[in-house]
Structure formats: C-alpha cells, structure tokens
Motif scaffolding. Structure first.
Motif, PDB file in Angstrom:
ATOM      1  N   TYR A  11       0.882  -0.900   0.367  1.00  0.00           N
ATOM      2  CA  TYR A  11       0.328  -0.082   0.208  1.00  0.00           C
ATOM      3  C   TYR A  11       0.589   1.712   0.518  1.00  0.00           C
ATOM      4  O   TYR A  11       0.468   2.091  -0.980  1.00  0.00           O
ATOM      5  CB  TYR A  11      -0.967   0.464   0.871  1.00  0.00           C
ATOM      6  CG  TYR A  11      -1.633   0.988   1.647  1.00  0.00           C
ATOM      7  CD1 TYR A  11      -2.853   1.449   0.959  1.00  0.00           C
ATOM      8  CD2 TYR A  11      -0.949   2.385   2.652  1.00  0.00           C
ATOM      9  CE1 TYR A  11      -3.282   2.460   1.605  1.00  0.00           C
ATOM     10  CE2 TYR A  11      -2.166   3.419   3.194  1.00  0.00           C
ATOM     11  CZ  TYR A  11      -2.958   3.662   1.971  1.00  0.00           C
ATOM     12  OH  TYR A  11      -3.685   4.999   2.551  1.00  0.00           O
ATOM     13  N   ASP A  32      -9.887   2.211  -7.749  1.00  0.00           N
ATOM     14  CA  ASP A  32     -10.499   3.010  -6.774  1.00  0.00           C
ATOM     15  C   ASP A  32     -10.921   3.127  -5.362  1.00  0.00           C
ATOM     16  O   ASP A  32     -11.193   4.198  -5.277  1.00  0.00           O
ATOM     17  CB  ASP A  32     -12.098   2.088  -7.619  1.00  0.00           C
ATOM     18  CG  ASP A  32     -12.697   2.233  -9.015  1.00  0.00           C
ATOM     19  OD1 ASP A  32     -12.435   3.655  -9.900  1.00  0.00           O
ATOM     20  OD2 ASP A  32     -13.478   1.660  -9.099  1.00  0.00           O
ATOM     21  N   VAL A  33      -9.423   2.160  -4.870  1.00  0.00           N
ATOM     22  CA  VAL A  33      -9.234   2.713  -3.757  1.00  0.00           C
ATOM     23  C   VAL A  33      -8.271   3.848  -2.963  1.00  0.00           C
ATOM     24  O   VAL A  33      -7.290   3.342  -2.365  1.00  0.00           O
ATOM     25  CB  VAL A  33      -9.224   1.521  -3.124  1.00  0.00           C
ATOM     26  CG1 VAL A  33     -10.478   0.442  -3.267  1.00  0.00           C
ATOM     27  CG2 VAL A  33      -8.117   0.088  -3.844  1.00  0.00           C
ATOM     28  N   LEU A  36      -7.734   6.203  -0.219  1.00  0.00           N
ATOM     29  CA  LEU A  36      -8.470   5.678   0.993  1.00  0.00           C
ATOM     30  C   LEU A  36      -7.448   5.511   1.497  1.00  0.00           C
ATOM     31  O   LEU A  36      -6.279   5.033   1.549  1.00  0.00           O
ATOM     32  CB  LEU A  36      -9.015   3.799   0.614  1.00  0.00           C
ATOM     33  CG  LEU A  36     -10.096   4.035   0.052  1.00  0.00           C
ATOM     34  CD1 LEU A  36     -10.531   1.900  -0.424  1.00  0.00           C
ATOM     35  CD2 LEU A  36     -11.777   4.572  -0.061  1.00  0.00           C
ATOM     36  N   GLY A  40      -9.567   1.547   4.571  1.00  0.00           N
ATOM     37  CA  GLY A  40     -10.149   1.270   3.795  1.00  0.00           C
ATOM     38  C   GLY A  40      -9.953   0.506   2.443  1.00  0.00           C
ATOM     39  O   GLY A  40     -11.305  -0.317   1.999  1.00  0.00           O
ATOM     40  N   TRP A  41      -8.616   0.537   2.406  1.00  0.00           N
ATOM     41  CA  TRP A  41      -8.088   0.011   1.379  1.00  0.00           C
ATOM     42  C   TRP A  41      -8.063  -1.463   1.858  1.00  0.00           C
ATOM     43  O   TRP A  41      -8.819  -2.203   0.777  1.00  0.00           O
ATOM     44  CB  TRP A  41      -6.523   0.645   1.094  1.00  0.00           C
ATOM     45  CG  TRP A  41      -5.445  -0.269  -0.230  1.00  0.00           C
ATOM     46  CD1 TRP A  41      -5.748   0.397  -1.815  1.00  0.00           C
ATOM     47  CD2 TRP A  41      -4.864  -0.993   0.143  1.00  0.00           C
ATOM     48  NE1 TRP A  41      -4.854  -0.344  -2.051  1.00  0.00           N
ATOM     49  CE2 TRP A  41      -4.055  -1.285  -0.917  1.00  0.00           C
ATOM     50  CE3 TRP A  41      -3.917  -1.952   0.689  1.00  0.00           C
ATOM     51  CZ2 TRP A  41      -3.236  -1.902  -1.497  1.00  0.00           C
ATOM     52  CZ3 TRP A  41      -3.194  -3.400   0.350  1.00  0.00           C
ATOM     53  CH2 TRP A  41      -2.832  -2.697  -0.920  1.00  0.00           C
ATOM     54  N   TRP A  42      -7.823  -2.507   2.479  1.00  0.00           N
ATOM     55  CA  TRP A  42      -7.237  -3.580   3.017  1.00  0.00           C
ATOM     56  C   TRP A  42      -8.290  -3.976   3.105  1.00  0.00           C
ATOM     57  O   TRP A  42      -9.584  -5.189   3.071  1.00  0.00           O
ATOM     58  CB  TRP A  42      -6.856  -3.736   4.354  1.00  0.00           C
ATOM     59  CG  TRP A  42      -7.121  -5.424   4.639  1.00  0.00           C
ATOM     60  CD1 TRP A  42      -7.418  -5.670   5.884  1.00  0.00           C
ATOM     61  CD2 TRP A  42      -6.117  -6.326   3.623  1.00  0.00           C
ATOM     62  NE1 TRP A  42      -7.257  -6.894   5.739  1.00  0.00           N
ATOM     63  CE2 TRP A  42      -6.131  -7.347   5.297  1.00  0.00           C
ATOM     64  CE3 TRP A  42      -5.300  -6.084   2.958  1.00  0.00           C
ATOM     65  CZ2 TRP A  42      -5.848  -8.262   4.847  1.00  0.00           C
ATOM     66  CZ3 TRP A  42      -4.919  -7.329   2.975  1.00  0.00           C
ATOM     67  CH2 TRP A  42      -5.492  -8.682   3.490  1.00  0.00           C
ATOM     68  N   ARG A  43      -9.528  -3.017   3.353  1.00  0.00           N
ATOM     69  CA  ARG A  43     -11.386  -3.667   3.577  1.00  0.00           C
ATOM     70  C   ARG A  43     -11.686  -3.994   2.176  1.00  0.00           C
ATOM     71  O   ARG A  43     -12.292  -5.125   2.175  1.00  0.00           O
ATOM     72  CB  ARG A  43     -12.266  -2.934   3.989  1.00  0.00           C
ATOM     73  CG  ARG A  43     -13.830  -3.568   3.721  1.00  0.00           C
ATOM     74  CD  ARG A  43     -14.081  -2.143   5.959  1.00  0.00           C
ATOM     75  NE  ARG A  43     -14.729  -0.928   5.134  1.00  0.00           N
ATOM     76  CZ  ARG A  43     -13.095   0.110   5.236  1.00  0.00           C
ATOM     77  NH1 ARG A  43     -12.934  -0.140   6.973  1.00  0.00           N
ATOM     78  NH2 ARG A  43     -14.220   1.445   4.763  1.00  0.00           N
ATOM     79  N   GLU A  44     -11.580  -3.228   0.756  1.00  0.00           N
ATOM     80  CA  GLU A  44     -11.933  -3.606  -0.282  1.00  0.00           C
ATOM     81  C   GLU A  44     -10.920  -4.588  -0.877  1.00  0.00           C
ATOM     82  O   GLU A  44     -11.762  -5.381  -1.950  1.00  0.00           O
ATOM     83  CB  GLU A  44     -11.601  -2.656  -0.954  1.00  0.00           C
ATOM     84  CG  GLU A  44     -12.574  -1.069  -0.549  1.00  0.00           C
ATOM     85  CD  GLU A  44     -14.466  -1.188  -1.055  1.00  0.00           C
ATOM     86  OE1 GLU A  44     -14.763  -1.986  -1.651  1.00  0.00           O
ATOM     87  OE2 GLU A  44     -14.659  -0.906  -0.203  1.00  0.00           O
ATOM     88  N   LEU A  45      -9.676  -4.656  -0.330  1.00  0.00           N
ATOM     89  CA  LEU A  45      -9.587  -5.361  -1.492  1.00  0.00           C
ATOM     90  C   LEU A  45      -9.045  -7.234  -0.751  1.00  0.00           C
ATOM     91  O   LEU A  45      -8.312  -7.868  -1.130  1.00  0.00           O
ATOM     92  CB  LEU A  45      -7.627  -5.141  -2.069  1.00  0.00           C
ATOM     93  CG  LEU A  45      -8.177  -3.866  -2.674  1.00  0.00           C
ATOM     94  CD1 LEU A  45      -6.576  -2.955  -2.901  1.00  0.00           C
ATOM     95  CD2 LEU A  45      -8.906  -3.977  -3.977  1.00  0.00           C
ATOM     96  N   LYS A  46      -8.870  -6.823   0.213  1.00  0.00           N
ATOM     97  CA  LYS A  46      -8.842  -8.198   1.192  1.00  0.00           C
ATOM     98  C   LYS A  46      -9.152  -9.570   0.513  1.00  0.00           C
ATOM     99  O   LYS A  46      -8.301 -10.497  -0.010  1.00  0.00           O
ATOM    100  CB  LYS A  46      -9.826  -8.501   2.632  1.00  0.00           C
ATOM    101  CG  LYS A  46      -8.616  -9.787   3.771  1.00  0.00           C
ATOM    102  CD  LYS A  46      -9.347  -9.363   5.127  1.00  0.00           C
ATOM    103  CE  LYS A  46      -9.722 -10.421   5.404  1.00  0.00           C
ATOM    104  NZ  LYS A  46     -10.341 -10.414   7.300  1.00  0.00           N
TER     105      LYS A  46
END
Length: 213
Positions: A11, A32-33, A36, A40-46
């Motif tokens: 990141y 798109d992230v 963030l 937030g980045w991790w929540r979307e890409l996890k």
C-alpha cells in the motif's frame, strides 16, 4: 511482524508511486481505492489478497464434475483416477503409491503454485528491510527533501555496520560517507520496489520480473 505488514508495505509503495505509470491492470484493480486509508484499502481488497489453499483430493460425483477436472487442469497438475472400492485397502494404497511414484515430480523446494490468491506476491517479502527503505525514501523525497544523504541517514537511523573494522571509525568524514552510501543504496532499492508495484509486482528485485497475476 504482523501478517498485515507486508500488505501495508505494498500500500505505501503504491502511495509513493506515480499513478501515471501504473499499468492498465494495476489501474483496474487499485484505481478506485487509491485514495483510501490503509484500513479502507484493505477492507476493499482483502478478498483478492487472501490465499486460497489448493485441494489435494476431490471426489468426482457426476459427468460435469469429471469434465471440469479433465479439461481445466493440465496433465502435470493432476490426474483423474478411478478406485475400485471392492479391492483390498492394502492393494489400493500400494497402487496409489505406484501412481505417485510415476506421476508426482517430487521435486524439493517450494511448490509451483504456492500463492493461489488473485493478487499474488512474487516472493515472501522481507518486511523489515522494505520498511527501512520506504522510510528513507519518504524522508528524502517528502519529509526532509533537500537534506544531504548523510543527514537523512542520521534521521532514519540507518545501519552503520560498514564502519566496523575500519581503522578510524570515529572519523567524521568517513562516517558521513558511509551514511551517504547506505542511503543511496536504500533509495535505489525503494525506486525498484516502486517501479515494481506500478506494474503489479511486489516485492520487485529488478525491472524484469513479470506481473504474476
């Protein structure tokens, strides 16, 4: 190191990179992230980063299931086998061992498909070393831009192991020279890592490794 530390490095490198240099694939996944916070980045890409453990044995239950395995996997990755369950267990085990001996490569070392996630790393990252070079890069380019490299080295507390064994380790000019050399090496490594994430490679050791996903 915590498991998330390696992804936090990825990141941070993306945040330090030049988005205009991102490959189409990187832009599609991370675009798109990009703005963030890490959480937030991790929540979307996890879900894309999560490593899926490959199965070892799968029972085929119907023709569709058979066709899937028979057509989707190359011969070197698996084989379809029918076991006659009325045969003695010892005979089945012995024959299965013969199949493994004949078909399984049995090569030592890391498996070919160690990482089955959608967003794969090219190798296990040395998080401590990567964090050091990120800190040096940020200090040089953002936080203390314009300071000489030896001063950046002092601020980042870089390792002065190269001074060991010198005739005069207390010589100020020599100390600054070693600090500058170490910071220069860290900067070179950081730039390689940044160019790597711009094309989807983490952690990159050079500019030649292709994107694994």
């Amino acid at each position: 190191m915590e498991p998330l530390d390696e992804y936090r490095c990825w990141y941070d490198l993306l945040r330090l990179s030049d988005r205009t240099r991102w490959s189409e694939k990187v832009e599609r996944v991370f675009g798109d992230v990009a703005e963030l916070s890490f959480s937030g980045w991790w929540r979307e890409l996890k879900p894309l980063f999560e490593r899926v453990q490959p199965f070892t044995v799968e029972v085929i239950t119907d023709a569709a299931n058979f066709n899937h395995f028979n057509t989707q996997y190359p011969e070197e990755d698996g084989m379809v086998v029918f076991f006659h369950l009325l045969a003695p267990r010892t005979a089945l085990l012995a024959d299965f061992q013969k199949l493994l001996d004949a078909r399984h490569a049995g090569r030592p070392g890391r498996p070919k498909h160690e990482d089955w996630s959608d967003l794969q790393m090219v190798r296990k990252p040395d998080v401590r070393a990567i964090r050091k070079v990120i800190n040096v890069y940020k200090a040089s380019v953002i936080e203390h831009k314009g300071l000489p490299q030896w001063r950046i080295g002092e601020l980042c507390k870089v390792n002065l192991s190269r001074l060991k064994g010198q005739d005069d380790p207390d010589d100020e000019r020599h100390r600054k020279r070693i600090l500058s050399i170490t910071v220069s090496s860290h900067m070179k490594r950081a730039k390689t890592l940044i160019r790597g994430v711009e094309r989807g490679v983490f952690p990159a050791k050079d500019d030649e490794t292709p994107c694994p996903w």
